[in-house]
Structures are given as structure tokens and as C-alpha cells.
Design a protein around this motif. Structure first.
Motif, PDB file in Angstrom:
ATOM      1  N   LEU A 172      14.300 -47.453  43.120  1.00  0.00           N
ATOM      2  CA  LEU A 172      15.287 -47.362  44.201  1.00  0.00           C
ATOM      3  C   LEU A 172      16.059 -46.042  44.117  1.00  0.00           C
ATOM      4  N   VAL A 173      16.457 -45.655  42.923  1.00  0.00           N
ATOM      5  CA  VAL A 173      17.164 -44.382  42.742  1.00  0.00           C
ATOM      6  C   VAL A 173      16.245 -43.221  43.109  1.00  0.00           C
ATOM      7  N   TRP A 174      15.004 -43.282  42.681  1.00  0.00           N
ATOM      8  CA  TRP A 174      14.034 -42.234  42.986  1.00  0.00           C
ATOM      9  C   TRP A 174      13.811 -42.132  44.493  1.00  0.00           C
ATOM     10  N   ALA A 175      13.765 -43.252  45.171  1.00  0.00           N
ATOM     11  CA  ALA A 175      13.560 -43.248  46.621  1.00  0.00           C
ATOM     12  C   ALA A 175      14.747 -42.639  47.358  1.00  0.00           C
ATOM     13  N   HIS A 176      15.947 -42.764  46.801  1.00  0.00           N
ATOM     14  CA  HIS A 176      17.147 -42.239  47.449  1.00  0.00           C
ATOM     15  C   HIS A 176      17.435 -40.788  47.117  1.00  0.00           C
ATOM     16  N   ILE A 228      12.272 -47.810  51.486  1.00  0.00           N
ATOM     17  CA  ILE A 228      13.322 -46.795  51.629  1.00  0.00           C
ATOM     18  C   ILE A 228      12.710 -45.397  51.545  1.00  0.00           C
ATOM     19  N   ALA A 229      11.814 -45.181  50.590  1.00  0.00           N
ATOM     20  CA  ALA A 229      11.152 -43.873  50.455  1.00  0.00           C
ATOM     21  C   ALA A 229      10.369 -43.533  51.719  1.00  0.00           C
ATOM     22  N   TYR A 230       9.714 -44.523  52.312  1.00  0.00           N
ATOM     23  CA  TYR A 230       8.959 -44.304  53.555  1.00  0.00           C
ATOM     24  C   TYR A 230       9.902 -43.925  54.702  1.00  0.00           C
ATOM     25  N   ASN A 243      11.244 -40.406  54.491  1.00  0.00           N
ATOM     26  CA  ASN A 243      10.185 -39.388  54.458  1.00  0.00           C
ATOM     27  C   ASN A 243      10.164 -38.659  53.115  1.00  0.00           C
ATOM     28  N   ASN A 244      10.293 -39.403  52.046  1.00  0.00           N
ATOM     29  CA  ASN A 244      10.286 -38.832  50.710  1.00  0.00           C
ATOM     30  C   ASN A 244       8.875 -38.347  50.388  1.00  0.00           C
ATOM     31  N   PRO A 245       8.726 -37.079  49.954  1.00  0.00           N
ATOM     32  CA  PRO A 245       7.381 -36.583  49.650  1.00  0.00           C
ATOM     33  C   PRO A 245       6.733 -37.279  48.461  1.00  0.00           C
ATOM     34  N   ASP A 246       7.494 -37.997  47.663  1.00  0.00           N
ATOM     35  CA  ASP A 246       6.966 -38.731  46.510  1.00  0.00           C
ATOM     36  C   ASP A 246       6.683 -40.197  46.841  1.00  0.00           C
ATOM     37  N   LEU A 247       6.431 -40.498  48.099  1.00  0.00           N
ATOM     38  CA  LEU A 247       6.244 -41.878  48.540  1.00  0.00           C
ATOM     39  C   LEU A 247       5.138 -42.588  47.765  1.00  0.00           C
ATOM     40  N   PHE A 248       3.989 -41.947  47.597  1.00  0.00           N
ATOM     41  CA  PHE A 248       2.865 -42.580  46.909  1.00  0.00           C
ATOM     42  C   PHE A 248       3.222 -42.905  45.458  1.00  0.00           C
TER      43      PHE A 248
END
Length: 110
Positions: A56-60, A26-28, A31-36
Motif C-alpha cells: 500500500l505504501v509502495w502504491a502511494h 491503488i497503483a493502477y 498510474n504507478n509505473p511499478d504496477l506489475f
């Protein structure tokens, strides 16, 4: 002794891996800048329900940069700017810059 995996084991493993790394996926896609960081957190703490839900919450989460870009684009921009201009006005108080917030007939200085 030669042990062969049963039919369907590879599919089951792929499904489990997809569910386990779903927050990183989901993060990918967002395009979440915190993906890594999200992927590492998911890798090490995703085995617990709390870690998986946290990832999951962080990715959203929407980033501040995306929020500002959304607010400043489109037709709703003028309405938001005029509302903010009315609600938050800079005032001067004893030589220091203060913020006055209006709410109805009341004004509060910060």
C-alpha cells in the motif's frame, strides 16, 4: 452429494478480494509505473499485514517523474526556481566544480 454455496458467499469473496488487492488497485488508479511489481508483491506477500501495508505504501509513493512535472508546472514554479537558484549555486574550487549551499549568513561547500 451436491453442495451448493450459501447465499452471499460470492459477495463476501468479492469484498475480500477487493480488500486483499487494494494496494494493486491503488497503483493502477495512480498510474504507478511499478504496477506489475506491486501487484506481484501484493499477490505473494499481501497475506501478511506487513506485506499488505508495504504494498500500500509502495502504491502511494509519488514517482520522481511526477514530482518533477509537478514542480515545473504552474505558478509556483517561478518561486521554487528562484529559491533553488539562491540556495544552491555552483562555485569553482581548485578547478573542480563544487556546490555552495547558503543558509542565512553561512555558506557550506560540498
Amino acid at each position: 452429494m451436491n453442495v451448493q454455496p450459501t447465499k452471499g458467499t460470492n459477495g463476501f469473496t468479492a469484498i475480500v478480494a477487493y480488500i486483499y488487492f487494494f494496494p494493486a488497485i491503488i497503483a493502477y488508479r495512480r498510474n504507478n509505473p511499478d504496477l506489475f511489481e506491486i501487484a506481484l508483491f501484493n499477490l505473494f506477500f499481501g497475506w501478511s499485514a506487513m506485506g499488505w501495508v508495504g504494498a500500500l505504501v509502495w502504491a502511494h509513493q509519488i514517482t520522481l517523474r511526477k514530482l518533477v512535472a509537478y514542480i515545473t508546472s504552474g505558478s509556483h514554479c517561478d518561486l521554487i526556481k528562484s529559491t533553488l537558484r539562491f540556495a544552491v549555486t555552483p562555485t569553482s574550487h581548485r578547478g573542480s566544480r563544487k556546490i555552495s549551499v547558503r543558509s542565512g549568513n553561512h555558506a557550506t561547500n560540498f
